[in-house]
Each structure stands twice: as C-alpha cells, then as structure tokens.
Write a protein that holds these residues in place. Structure first.
Motif, PDB file in Angstrom:
ATOM      1  N   TYR A  29       9.988 -10.149  -7.519  1.00 21.64           N
ATOM      2  CA  TYR A  29       9.443 -11.438  -7.928  1.00 21.64           C
ATOM      3  C   TYR A  29       8.399 -11.959  -6.944  1.00 21.64           C
ATOM      4  O   TYR A  29       7.909 -13.073  -7.087  1.00 21.64           O
ATOM      5  N   ASP A  30       8.068 -11.151  -5.959  1.00 23.83           N
ATOM      6  CA  ASP A  30       7.035 -11.512  -4.977  1.00 23.83           C
ATOM      7  C   ASP A  30       5.671 -11.205  -5.597  1.00 23.83           C
ATOM      8  O   ASP A  30       5.319 -10.041  -5.801  1.00 23.83           O
ATOM      9  N   PRO A  31       4.857 -12.244  -5.892  1.00 22.36           N
ATOM     10  CA  PRO A  31       3.585 -11.988  -6.579  1.00 22.36           C
ATOM     11  C   PRO A  31       2.574 -11.233  -5.729  1.00 22.36           C
ATOM     12  O   PRO A  31       1.716 -10.533  -6.264  1.00 22.36           O
ATOM     13  N   ILE A  32       2.644 -11.375  -4.405  1.00 25.05           N
ATOM     14  CA  ILE A  32       1.703 -10.659  -3.539  1.00 25.05           C
ATOM     15  C   ILE A  32       1.958  -9.152  -3.623  1.00 25.05           C
ATOM     16  O   ILE A  32       1.036  -8.351  -3.795  1.00 25.05           O
ATOM     17  N   LEU A  33       3.220  -8.759  -3.540  1.00 26.78           N
ATOM     18  CA  LEU A  33       3.548  -7.336  -3.629  1.00 26.78           C
ATOM     19  C   LEU A  33       3.277  -6.800  -5.031  1.00 26.78           C
ATOM     20  O   LEU A  33       2.747  -5.697  -5.196  1.00 26.78           O
ATOM     21  N   TYR A  34       3.644  -7.586  -6.035  1.00 28.69           N
ATOM     22  CA  TYR A  34       3.495  -7.137  -7.422  1.00 28.69           C
ATOM     23  C   TYR A  34       2.025  -6.906  -7.770  1.00 28.69           C
ATOM     24  O   TYR A  34       1.658  -5.907  -8.388  1.00 28.69           O
ATOM     25  N   ASN A  35       1.171  -7.830  -7.379  1.00 30.07           N
ATOM     26  CA  ASN A  35      -0.238  -7.764  -7.767  1.00 30.07           C
ATOM     27  C   ASN A  35      -1.063  -6.824  -6.901  1.00 30.07           C
ATOM     28  O   ASN A  35      -2.039  -6.230  -7.368  1.00 30.07           O
ATOM     29  N   ASN A  36      -0.690  -6.697  -5.629  1.00 26.11           N
ATOM     30  CA  ASN A  36      -1.500  -5.902  -4.715  1.00 26.11           C
ATOM     31  C   ASN A  36      -0.999  -4.470  -4.549  1.00 26.11           C
ATOM     32  O   ASN A  36      -1.733  -3.618  -4.029  1.00 26.11           O
ATOM     33  N   GLY A  37       0.233  -4.198  -4.978  1.00 27.62           N
ATOM     34  CA  GLY A  37       0.776  -2.853  -4.842  1.00 27.62           C
ATOM     35  C   GLY A  37      -0.127  -1.770  -5.426  1.00 27.62           C
ATOM     36  O   GLY A  37      -0.415  -0.767  -4.756  1.00 27.62           O
ATOM     37  N   PRO A  38      -0.584  -1.920  -6.681  1.00 23.56           N
ATOM     38  CA  PRO A  38      -1.465  -0.896  -7.247  1.00 23.56           C
ATOM     39  C   PRO A  38      -2.764  -0.723  -6.455  1.00 23.56           C
ATOM     40  O   PRO A  38      -3.263   0.395  -6.321  1.00 23.56           O
ATOM     41  N   LEU A  39      -3.309  -1.820  -5.921  1.00 23.67           N
ATOM     42  CA  LEU A  39      -4.528  -1.731  -5.117  1.00 23.67           C
ATOM     43  C   LEU A  39      -4.278  -0.937  -3.849  1.00 23.67           C
ATOM     44  O   LEU A  39      -5.072  -0.051  -3.488  1.00 23.67           O
ATOM     45  N   TRP A  40      -3.167  -1.226  -3.146  1.00 21.40           N
ATOM     46  CA  TRP A  40      -2.846  -0.498  -1.913  1.00 21.40           C
ATOM     47  C   TRP A  40      -2.712   1.000  -2.209  1.00 21.40           C
ATOM     48  O   TRP A  40      -3.177   1.831  -1.436  1.00 21.40           O
ATOM     49  N   GLU A  41      -2.083   1.316  -3.331  1.00 20.98           N
ATOM     50  CA  GLU A  41      -1.899   2.728  -3.682  1.00 20.98           C
ATOM     51  C   GLU A  41      -3.244   3.402  -3.934  1.00 20.98           C
ATOM     52  O   GLU A  41      -3.487   4.532  -3.473  1.00 20.98           O
ATOM     53  N   ARG A  42      -4.127   2.725  -4.665  1.00 28.95           N
ATOM     54  CA  ARG A  42      -5.440   3.311  -4.955  1.00 28.95           C
ATOM     55  C   ARG A  42      -6.259   3.526  -3.686  1.00 28.95           C
ATOM     56  O   ARG A  42      -7.055   4.467  -3.593  1.00 28.95           O
ATOM     57  N   LEU A  43      -6.063   2.658  -2.683  1.00 28.86           N
ATOM     58  CA  LEU A  43      -6.823   2.770  -1.444  1.00 28.86           C
ATOM     59  C   LEU A  43      -6.218   3.773  -0.466  1.00 28.86           C
ATOM     60  O   LEU A  43      -6.757   3.988   0.612  1.00 28.86           O
ATOM     61  N   GLY A  44      -5.081   4.362  -0.840  1.00 25.64           N
ATOM     62  CA  GLY A  44      -4.477   5.395   0.008  1.00 25.64           C
ATOM     63  C   GLY A  44      -3.440   4.897   0.984  1.00 25.64           C
ATOM     64  O   GLY A  44      -3.053   5.626   1.901  1.00 25.64           O
ATOM     65  N   PHE A  45      -2.940   3.664   0.806  1.00 19.53           N
ATOM     66  CA  PHE A  45      -1.904   3.131   1.691  1.00 19.53           C
ATOM     67  C   PHE A  45      -0.533   3.641   1.260  1.00 19.53           C
ATOM     68  O   PHE A  45      -0.245   3.766   0.070  1.00 19.53           O
ATOM     69  N   GLU A  46       0.330   3.901   2.252  1.00 21.36           N
ATOM     70  CA  GLU A  46       1.722   4.258   2.000  1.00 21.36           C
ATOM     71  C   GLU A  46       2.618   3.438   2.920  1.00 21.36           C
ATOM     72  O   GLU A  46       2.144   2.773   3.842  1.00 21.36           O
ATOM     73  N   ARG A  47       3.927   3.497   2.653  1.00 19.40           N
ATOM     74  CA  ARG A  47       4.876   2.681   3.414  1.00 19.40           C
ATOM     75  C   ARG A  47       5.758   3.567   4.277  1.00 19.40           C
ATOM     76  O   ARG A  47       6.280   4.582   3.813  1.00 19.40           O
ATOM     77  N   SER A  48       5.933   3.192   5.518  1.00 19.42           N
ATOM     78  CA  SER A  48       6.792   3.932   6.438  1.00 19.42           C
ATOM     79  C   SER A  48       8.257   3.572   6.204  1.00 19.42           C
ATOM     80  O   SER A  48       8.583   2.663   5.440  1.00 19.42           O
ATOM     81  N   GLY A  49       9.149   4.293   6.897  1.00 16.29           N
ATOM     82  CA  GLY A  49      10.562   3.935   6.906  1.00 16.29           C
ATOM     83  C   GLY A  49      11.200   3.891   5.536  1.00 16.29           C
ATOM     84  O   GLY A  49      10.912   4.703   4.658  1.00 16.29           O
ATOM     85  N   SER A  50      12.107   2.931   5.337  1.00 17.72           N
ATOM     86  CA  SER A  50      12.856   2.789   4.091  1.00 17.72           C
ATOM     87  C   SER A  50      12.620   1.415   3.494  1.00 17.72           C
ATOM     88  O   SER A  50      12.390   0.437   4.213  1.00 17.72           O
ATOM     89  N   THR A  51      12.701   1.335   2.179  1.00 19.19           N
ATOM     90  CA  THR A  51      12.469   0.085   1.451  1.00 19.19           C
ATOM     91  C   THR A  51      13.748  -0.349   0.755  1.00 19.19           C
ATOM     92  O   THR A  51      14.385   0.456   0.061  1.00 19.19           O
TER      93      THR A  51
END
Length: 326
Positions: free
Chosen positions: A258-280
C-alpha cells in the motif's frame, strides 16, 4: 504522468528547511500506534537476488527489534532537542539519542541512538528520510554511478554501481558519523545497526558500506533494516553487498503493497537496472506484524486499486515514519 503526480505531492509537503518539525499529533498517533502486536511467521523470506536469507522465520524477538528500529527511524526526523518530548520517545524508552548530524550539501541527516536496556550494547544509526526540497532533489539523482574505489577493497565486483544521489549523501554523512562511531567511545566494542526510512533507507545502506570500509578498522555491523526504501544499486552492487562487503550483515528491507512510492516507482527502478540486496519482508502498515503468503488476517495480494495516499508511505508496523509538519 503518475510519477510526476507523486513528485508534486511530495514537494507539496511543507516542511521547515531548518529541520524544526512539530511533534506527532494525536490524530497521527490514533491512526498509527499499534493496535496489537501480532506475531506472524514468514514462510520464506523473499530473497530477490539469490543471496543469503537472514532467517527462515520471524520470531517475537525479531518483531520487537523491527518495531524498535521503526521508532528510531521515525524519531530521526525530529531535531535531537525535540525527541525527548515526542510521544514516541515515551514508547521507545530504551532509545537514547546521543548525536545528530546533517550533511549540508544534500541536507540528509542521521541520529545515533544508544540502546539503554540492561545488557544491550547496541548502537543504532537511524538515517532520516526526505524532509526538505534538497532531499527530494537527491532522490531524483537516480543515475547509476560506479562505487568509489575505497568501497571496493578486495572486491570482485569492480563494476558495481549505485544511485548517484544516495552515494553523495552517504559519503557526507559518514564523514560526520565516523569520528563519533569509530574515533570516539560511542561505537567502541559495540554492535552497530543501520536503519532508515525512504531516502534514509538508501543512505543507511550506503553509509553502512562506508563503515565496513573505514580506514580506522571497520565496524561490527550486525544488521541493516530499512522501511519503505528504494532499490539503490545494480546487480553487481547487490553481489558486492551480499557476498562481499556486508556478507556477515543481516539485511532486511521492510515493505508493504500500500506504499504508493514503492508501487509506482518499482517498475521504473527495474527498467533502470536497479536491484535489491538482502531479504525483503512484507509488513502490515497498521500493526506490528510481518505477513505470510497464507496470512488469514492480511493479504499479500496487493491493493484492489493503485495506492495513491502519500501518508501510506509513512505507515510501517503501526508507526508513523515521516516528517512532522508545522
């Protein structure tokens, strides 16, 4: 267009550039104070990189720790002189703020807390999230930039790249944190945890990298826990963090759908080549609860309509984590 609307909403948050915020209002506390502390075991942590998983389940002790770090992240938005009068300070009595620093170029901030419970020798470094116009500009400098050589000691991932704005903010923060943590008595023989929300999630992970590479001898960084944070580096960066510089550090990223920042920007981060470390880990924004795939009291299927309320970016585990408006 959706991202531009979110940016306009963020920039419309009127905050005092001098970082003088009002304490939490009773309405916020009514909405965000945990209604109950429900323990949910996570069937399996989401490890987005194939890297090491920090645990197979979340214990009640872990929930308490996550909530404590969430309070620290929330209190880091306040000037150190105002923390004692915050209602959250009364709840999180075991946290004593001892040093607060601000990096002048990006206006990113961090507060060092000492855990005062008997037998607890932990130091928490809580990096503040976005609270000034310069902070939002830092967020938007999302070009992937190579890590400096000093952060790549004995590294095989020499092409590791990370968010340009977070790199600059973290370098300035570490210049101000290092004399306190490494050169003084605060961090000597102590376990250090880095935490933060939003922008502070990004700077906390980057600052932890600086701490691990400190010329004074490095720090015993047991944990990095972020709330509502972005992805901050590419695949090489993630491998460097997971298997190199912070291989012995428990890294958890707490998110919710329900976090709008993560929801809306997630696809952009993925397209730009960003990934997440550790565990979610997925959490309940209103209660101190980590969700499971088959949780009878909550859903991991996401909202029925795209989230848009910016306040939901500041609700984690029943705690309001964000700037207090004057």
């Amino acid at each position: 267009m959706r991202n531009l609307i979110l940016l306009a909403t963020l920039l419309s948050l009127r905050t005092d550039v001098s970082l003088s915020f009002a304490p939490e209002t009773s309405s916020l506390l009514t909405t965000c104070t945990p209604r109950s502390k429900t323990l949910c075991l996570k069937d399996s942590l989401s490890d987005t990189t194939g890297g090491p998983s920090s645990a197979s389940a979340v214990s009640e002790h872990d929930i308490d720790q996550l909530v404590k770090l969430c309070y620290a992240s929330s209190l880091s938005y306040l000037p150190i002189a105002s923390i004692a009068s915050s209602p959250y300070a009364a709840i999180a009595q075991s946290l004593r703020p001892i040093v607060q620093v601000v990096e002048p170029t990006t206006e990113s901030g961090a507060t060092i807390f000492e855990c005062t419970a008997e037998g607890d020798d932990t130091i928490i470094v809580a990096c503040r999230g976005s609270a000034t116009p310069k902070n939002f500009v830092t967020n938007l400098r999302f070009q992937l930039k190579p890590l400096p050589r000093k952060l790549l000691k004995d590294a095989t991932e020499e092409d590791a790249r990370a968010h340009e704005g977070f790199q600059e903010a973290a370098e300035g923060l570490w210049e101000r944190l290092e004399p306190n943590l490494m050169g003084g008595s605060i961090g000597r023989n102590k376990t250090i945890i880095f935490t933060g929300h939003s922008l502070g999630a990004g700077t906390s992970e980057m600052t932890a990298l600086h701490a691990s590479a400190s010329s004074i001898g490095g720090a015993d960084i047991s944990q990095i826990t972020t709330f509502g944070g972005p992805c901050i580096g590419d695949a090489s960066f993630v491998r460097h963090v997971n298997y190199g510089a912070l291989a012995n550090t428990d890294i958890k990223h707490i998110v919710h759908d329900y976090d709008p920042i993560l929801y809306n920007n997630g696809p952009l981060w993925e397209r730009l080549g960003f990934e997440r470390s550790g565990s979610t880990l997925q959490c309940d924004p209103h209660e101190a609860r980590i969700l499971t795939q088959n949780d009878p009291n909550g859903s991991m299927s996401g909202p029925r309509i795209p989230p848009f309320n910016i306040i939901d970016h500041c609700k984690y585990l029943g705690v309001f984590v964000g700037p207090r408006l004057n």
